[in-house]
Enzyme design. Structure first.
Site, short mmCIF file in Angstrom:
data_model
loop_
_atom_site.label_atom_id
_atom_site.label_comp_id
_atom_site.label_asym_id
_atom_site.label_seq_id
_atom_site.Cartn_x
_atom_site.Cartn_y
_atom_site.Cartn_z
N HIS A 62 0.94 -1.02 -0.12
CA HIS A 62 0.17 -0.05 0.22
C HIS A 62 0.64 1.34 0.04
CE1 HIS A 62 -3.59 -2.54 1.87
NE2 HIS A 62 -3.35 -2.74 0.35
N THR A 82 -3.54 -8.13 11.30
CA THR A 82 -4.27 -7.55 10.11
C THR A 82 -5.95 -8.02 10.07
OG1 THR A 82 -4.86 -7.36 7.45
CG2 THR A 82 -3.48 -9.11 8.42
P1 OAD Z 1 -6.77 -2.90 10.56
O1 OAD Z 1 -6.96 -1.56 11.23
O2 OAD Z 1 -8.02 -3.32 9.82
O3 OAD Z 1 -6.72 -4.06 11.48
C1 OAD Z 1 -5.89 -4.30 12.50
C2 OAD Z 1 -5.77 -5.62 13.02
O4 OAD Z 1 -4.68 -5.68 13.95
C3 OAD Z 1 -7.06 -5.81 13.69
O5 OAD Z 1 -7.23 -7.32 13.25
C4 OAD Z 1 -6.36 -6.04 15.12
O6 OAD Z 1 -7.29 -7.12 16.17
C5 OAD Z 1 -5.01 -6.37 15.22
N1 OAD Z 1 -4.06 -5.83 16.30
C6 OAD Z 1 -4.51 -4.76 17.26
N2 OAD Z 1 -3.63 -4.68 17.83
C7 OAD Z 1 -2.74 -5.57 17.64
C8 OAD Z 1 -1.60 -6.15 18.24
N3 OAD Z 1 -0.91 -5.32 19.28
N4 OAD Z 1 -0.93 -7.40 17.74
C9 OAD Z 1 -1.30 -7.84 16.78
N5 OAD Z 1 -2.44 -7.56 16.06
C10 OAD Z 1 -3.33 -6.75 16.68
O7 OAD Z 1 -5.51 -2.65 9.57
P2 OAD Z 1 -4.92 -3.60 8.13
O8 OAD Z 1 -5.51 -5.05 8.60
O9 OAD Z 1 -3.47 -3.28 8.32
O10 OAD Z 1 -5.04 0.67 3.58
O11 OAD Z 1 -5.75 -2.66 7.30
C11 OAD Z 1 -5.42 -2.90 6.12
C12 OAD Z 1 -5.50 -1.75 5.04
O12 OAD Z 1 -6.63 -0.83 5.47
C13 OAD Z 1 -4.37 -0.63 5.49
O13 OAD Z 1 -3.23 -1.11 4.94
C14 OAD Z 1 -4.59 0.63 5.11
C15 OAD Z 1 -6.34 0.55 5.58
O14 OAD Z 1 -7.30 1.47 5.04
C16 OAD Z 1 -4.51 1.81 3.14
O15 OAD Z 1 -4.63 2.95 3.56
C17 OAD Z 1 -4.51 1.90 1.71
#
Ligand code: OAD
Length: 221
Positions: free
Chosen positions: A98, A164
């Site tokens: 991204h 994620t």
């Molecule tokens: P999300 O915010 O959607 O998800 C974060 C995940 O991390 C959730 O499933 C939480 O349960 C988990 N989480 C939280 N704290 C944690 C920790 N300490 N250790 C492990 N896991 C933890 O973020 P992404 O899945 O990365 O794109 O989101 C995907 C994309 O959506 C991003 O790259 C971004 C966003 O819109 C763009 O901006 C293009």
């Protein structure tokens, strides 16, 4: 495959957790081509703040353990994150699906990409004279690295999916390309995350704790 959760313990907000970035900002305002056309200052300000934050945060144990796995395995990291914490932990092969906060690019020509440590301001231009924009893949834009990411997944013996929500495609579809005899490990404290596959080993823990556990398992093996 890493997502925002791996950087959460470094102090960077995730997107979809409570008080996450998308609770306080509208995706269509700050992460879409339409938002950019409507209000470039708002978009630049949003990413300038995110970029400045990188001066205040450090990689955490999960990032460092992924680097340490290189002593035992060939490790390729596909990250949805736009921070540079995998690189700063020393990982050798990092693919940013991204984009990257510390890069900017021409608004006219996606191949004109620059290192960007400080703010991007209105009036800052690329060598083709066009306004510089953040080197971020916005909603509604293509994900140019996805074929390369698929190739890495197809060659994997073990896949780790860390921090994620698996809600954003095409990244969320990458596990489908994993060979059937490969192992899939998920590190995420969210109980409700479902991969619908009994071979998936879900470590329900934060990234630092989950990576410590997994490191022991993989390296002992
Ligand atoms: P999300 O915010 O959607 O998800 C974060 C995940 O991390 C959730 O499933 C939480 O349960 C988990 N989480 C939280 N704290 C944690 C920790 N300490 N250790 C492990 N896991 C933890 O973020 P992404 O899945 O990365 O794109 O989101 C995907 C994309 O959506 C991003 O790259 C971004 C966003 O819109 C763009 O901006 C293009």
């Amino acid at each position: 495959l890493s997502g925002a959760g791996i950087s959460a313990e470094s102090g960077i907000s995730t997107f979809r957790d409570s008080n996450g970035l998308w609770e306080n900002h509208k995706i269509e305002d700050v992460a879409s081509p339409e938002g950019w056309h409507r209000n470039k200052s708002l978009v630049l300000d949003f990413y300038n703040q995110r970029r400045r934050q990188l001066f205040d945060v450090e990689p955490n144990k999960a990032h460092f353990l992924l680097k340490d796995l290189e002593n035992h395995f060939e490790v390729n990291i596909i990250t949805q994150n736009v921070d540079d914490l995998h690189e700063r932990a020393g990982s050798s092969n990092v693919m940013h699906l991204h984009g990257q906060l510390r890069k900017s690019r021409s608004t006219q020509n996606p191949s004109l990409v620059y290192d960007q440590m400080d703010d991007i301001n209105l009036g800052d231009t690329a060598e083709d004279g066009s306004q510089l924009r953040p080197h971020i893949v916005w909603f509604g834009e293509g994900v140019p690295m996805i074929p390369n990411a698929i190739e890495w997944v197809q060659q994997a013996d073990i896949m780790l999916v860390i921090g994620t929500s698996m809600q954003v495609y095409p990244a969320a579809g990458l596990t489908e390309y994993l060979p059937s005899n490969a192992q899939l490990f998920v590190i995420n404290p969210d109980d409700n995350l479902s991969f619908g596959d009994s071979n998936t080993h879900h470590i329900k823990a934060k990234a630092t704790e989950g990576m410590s556990e997994l490191f022991e398992m993989l390296v002992k093996k």
